[in-house]
Design an enzyme around this catalytic site. Structure first.
Site, PDB file in Angstrom:
ATOM      1  N   SER A  15       0.832  -1.208   0.000  1.00 57.79           N
ATOM      2  CA  SER A  15       0.000   0.000   0.000  1.00 57.79           C
ATOM      3  C   SER A  15       0.867   1.259   0.000  1.00 57.79           C
ATOM      4  O   SER A  15       2.057   1.208   0.362  1.00 57.79           O
ATOM      5  CB  SER A  15      -0.880  -0.016   1.269  1.00 57.79           C
ATOM      6  OG  SER A  15      -1.626   1.170   1.396  1.00 57.79           O
ATOM      7  N   LEU A  17       3.150   4.346   0.202  1.00 60.02           N
ATOM      8  CA  LEU A  17       4.536   4.653  -0.151  1.00 60.02           C
ATOM      9  C   LEU A  17       5.309   3.388  -0.528  1.00 60.02           C
ATOM     10  O   LEU A  17       6.134   3.402  -1.445  1.00 60.02           O
ATOM     11  CB  LEU A  17       5.233   5.356   1.021  1.00 60.02           C
ATOM     12  CG  LEU A  17       4.537   6.612   1.575  1.00 60.02           C
ATOM     13  CD1 LEU A  17       5.401   7.259   2.658  1.00 60.02           C
ATOM     14  CD2 LEU A  17       4.227   7.608   0.468  1.00 60.02           C
ATOM     15  N   ASP A  36       4.337  -7.753   3.559  1.00 60.63           N
ATOM     16  CA  ASP A  36       3.254  -6.989   4.187  1.00 60.63           C
ATOM     17  C   ASP A  36       2.393  -7.944   5.006  1.00 60.63           C
ATOM     18  O   ASP A  36       2.277  -9.125   4.683  1.00 60.63           O
ATOM     19  CB  ASP A  36       2.400  -6.298   3.118  1.00 60.63           C
ATOM     20  CG  ASP A  36       1.676  -5.078   3.653  1.00 60.63           C
ATOM     21  OD1 ASP A  36       2.082  -3.945   3.311  1.00 60.63           O
ATOM     22  OD2 ASP A  36       0.711  -5.262   4.438  1.00 60.63           O
ATOM     23  N   ASP A  57       4.559 -10.216   9.632  1.00 60.49           N
ATOM     24  CA  ASP A  57       4.331  -9.148  10.608  1.00 60.49           C
ATOM     25  C   ASP A  57       5.712  -8.597  10.975  1.00 60.49           C
ATOM     26  O   ASP A  57       6.522  -9.308  11.574  1.00 60.49           O
ATOM     27  CB  ASP A  57       3.627  -9.735  11.842  1.00 60.49           C
ATOM     28  CG  ASP A  57       3.444  -8.710  12.949  1.00 60.49           C
ATOM     29  OD1 ASP A  57       3.948  -7.565  12.829  1.00 60.49           O
ATOM     30  OD2 ASP A  57       2.801  -9.054  13.965  1.00 60.49           O
ATOM     31  N   VAL A  58       5.977  -7.345  10.577  1.00 60.49           N
ATOM     32  CA  VAL A  58       7.328  -6.802  10.783  1.00 60.49           C
ATOM     33  C   VAL A  58       7.731  -6.723  12.255  1.00 60.49           C
ATOM     34  O   VAL A  58       8.916  -6.684  12.575  1.00 60.49           O
ATOM     35  CB  VAL A  58       7.500  -5.396  10.157  1.00 60.49           C
ATOM     36  CG1 VAL A  58       7.451  -5.450   8.643  1.00 60.49           C
ATOM     37  CG2 VAL A  58       6.507  -4.396  10.720  1.00 60.49           C
ATOM     38  N   CYS A  84       8.819   0.396   4.879  1.00 60.96           N
ATOM     39  CA  CYS A  84       7.657   1.287   4.760  1.00 60.96           C
ATOM     40  C   CYS A  84       6.487   0.850   5.638  1.00 60.96           C
ATOM     41  O   CYS A  84       5.499   1.579   5.727  1.00 60.96           O
ATOM     42  CB  CYS A  84       7.175   1.355   3.312  1.00 60.96           C
ATOM     43  SG  CYS A  84       8.214   2.355   2.247  1.00 60.96           S
ATOM     44  N   TYR A 160       3.424   7.722  17.941  1.00 56.07           N
ATOM     45  CA  TYR A 160       3.943   7.803  16.566  1.00 56.07           C
ATOM     46  C   TYR A 160       5.245   8.609  16.528  1.00 56.07           C
ATOM     47  O   TYR A 160       6.228   8.200  15.913  1.00 56.07           O
ATOM     48  CB  TYR A 160       2.868   8.436  15.687  1.00 56.07           C
ATOM     49  CG  TYR A 160       3.174   8.420  14.204  1.00 56.07           C
ATOM     50  CD1 TYR A 160       3.146   7.237  13.477  1.00 56.07           C
ATOM     51  CD2 TYR A 160       3.471   9.599  13.519  1.00 56.07           C
ATOM     52  CE1 TYR A 160       3.413   7.223  12.116  1.00 56.07           C
ATOM     53  CE2 TYR A 160       3.731   9.601  12.163  1.00 56.07           C
ATOM     54  CZ  TYR A 160       3.697   8.400  11.461  1.00 56.07           C
ATOM     55  OH  TYR A 160       3.968   8.386  10.113  1.00 56.07           O
ATOM     56  N   LYS A 164       8.940   7.352  15.348  1.00 54.17           N
ATOM     57  CA  LYS A 164       9.634   7.970  14.206  1.00 54.17           C
ATOM     58  C   LYS A 164      10.921   8.669  14.655  1.00 54.17           C
ATOM     59  O   LYS A 164      11.900   8.702  13.915  1.00 54.17           O
ATOM     60  CB  LYS A 164       8.692   8.947  13.492  1.00 54.17           C
ATOM     61  CG  LYS A 164       7.481   8.248  12.861  1.00 54.17           C
ATOM     62  CD  LYS A 164       7.920   7.189  11.861  1.00 54.17           C
ATOM     63  CE  LYS A 164       6.758   6.530  11.161  1.00 54.17           C
ATOM     64  NZ  LYS A 164       7.187   5.545  10.140  1.00 54.17           N
ATOM     65  N   THR A 195      -1.782   8.820   0.863  1.00 55.66           N
ATOM     66  CA  THR A 195      -1.817   7.353   0.928  1.00 55.66           C
ATOM     67  C   THR A 195      -3.025   6.943   1.771  1.00 55.66           C
ATOM     68  O   THR A 195      -3.604   7.783   2.474  1.00 55.66           O
ATOM     69  CB  THR A 195      -0.555   6.791   1.628  1.00 55.66           C
ATOM     70  OG1 THR A 195      -0.645   7.117   3.015  1.00 55.66           O
ATOM     71  CG2 THR A 195       0.724   7.352   1.040  1.00 55.66           C
TER      72      THR A 195
END
Ligand SMILES: NC(=O)c1ccc[n+]([C@@H]2O[C@H](COP(=O)([O-])OP(=O)(O)OC[C@H]3O[C@@H](n4cnc5c(N)ncnc54)[C@H](O)[C@@H]3O)[C@@H](O)[C@H]2O)c1
Length: 254
Positions: A15, A17, A36, A57-58, A84, A160, A164, A195
């Site tokens: 999905s 980016l 993904d 699952d990352v 991503c 978040y 980041k 997105t």
């Protein structure tokens, strides 16, 4: 590093980016594995680009180890890895009932930050033991995705922004550690990009975000992010840096 013919893995490639990046890398001649948690959407992207879809699952070390093994068995060791995958639920310190529980915070750190760490370590291990690719001795490039929330997190972005900020902070030490293997690491800190993640937010939130854009006065396009990934891979001097991709946007407090 020349992209043509190299193995690439893109987490979150189903999905937004990540999907734009998977397509751009494939157009440049890479063999792309789309990793993904949404396996069906990953397959749709992979089918379009003659790539490989791998469900994972990352945030889960075993799942990521298995996914990277599937990708490398099909395409050879990763030479380009792009992180991503990410989530952006709101989280605060206190709510009506007092201190907020930690579950959302823990989840966002697990997916965004620990998930990026898993890609970094697993891709770096593949790259470090692969032959060099050019006279600089390059073996691979890893691109992560931070956010301008790393610097100007808004109210509600406690989790978040923390995730980041962590991604931004590990860029330089990762580049320093991997330099002796000929592996570069850079991060992109996007502003507001069109997105599903952003377009899924309430209209009022989207409007207030758009109102803060400077120039161009619009949301960024996923292809504009993908161009930056291609440039990072191709330009050997980009290393250890977090690159803002935001049209001069500085986010308001809320
Ligand atoms: N859209 C923006 O404005 C914006 C701005 C700054 C940073 N970013 C970052 O860019 C990255 C991509 O975001 P996007 O806007 O393309 O979002 P998106 O929601 O379109 O795509 C994210 C993808 O990650 C996948 N994913 C989520 N959790 C996962 C997990 N645990 N394991 C595997 N895959 C998982 C999703 O299934 C999805 O395909 C994210 O890290 C996001 O934080 C986005």
């Amino acid at each position: 590093m020349e992209i043509d013919g190299l193995a690439a893995v893109v987490t979150g490639g189903a999905s937004g980016l990540g999907a734009a990046t998977a397509r751009a890398l494939s157009d440049a001649g890479a063999k792309v594995a789309v990793l993904d948690r949404d396996e069906e959407a990953a397959r749709a992207v992979a089918d379009d680009i003659q790539g490989l879809a791998v469900g994972c699952d990352v945030s889960d070390a075993d799942s990521m180890t298995a996914a990277m093994a599937v990708a490398s068995a099909a395409h050879g060791p990763a030479r380009i890895a792009v992180a991503c995958a990410g989530i952006a639920p709101a989280a605060r310190l206190i709510g009506r009932g007092g201190a907020e529980p930690a579950d959302v915070f823990d989840k966002v750190i697990a997916v965004n930050l620990t998930g990026t760490f898993h890609l970094l370590r697993l891709a770096a291990a593949e790259m470090a033991f692969a032959p060099t690719l050019n006279e600089d001795g390059e073996r691979g490039v890893i691109v992560t995705t931070a956010s301008i929330a790393a610097y100007e997190g808004q109210m509600g972005q406690i989790a978040y922004a923390a995730s980041k900020g962590g991604i931004a902070s590990i860029t330089l030490p990762a580049a320093r550690e991997l330099a002796r293997f000929g592996v570069r690491v850079a991060s992109i800190a996007p502003g507001l990009m069109a997105t599903p993640m952003l377009l899924g937010m309430p209209d009022a939130v989207q409007e207030s975000l758009k109102a803060t854009t400077v120039f161009p006065r619009r949301l960024g396009k996923p292809t504009e992010y993908a161009w930056m990934v291609l440039q990072i891979v191709e330009n050997p001097l980009i290393n250890g840096e977090v690159i803002r991709l935001d049209g001069a946007l500085r986010m308001a407090p809320k």
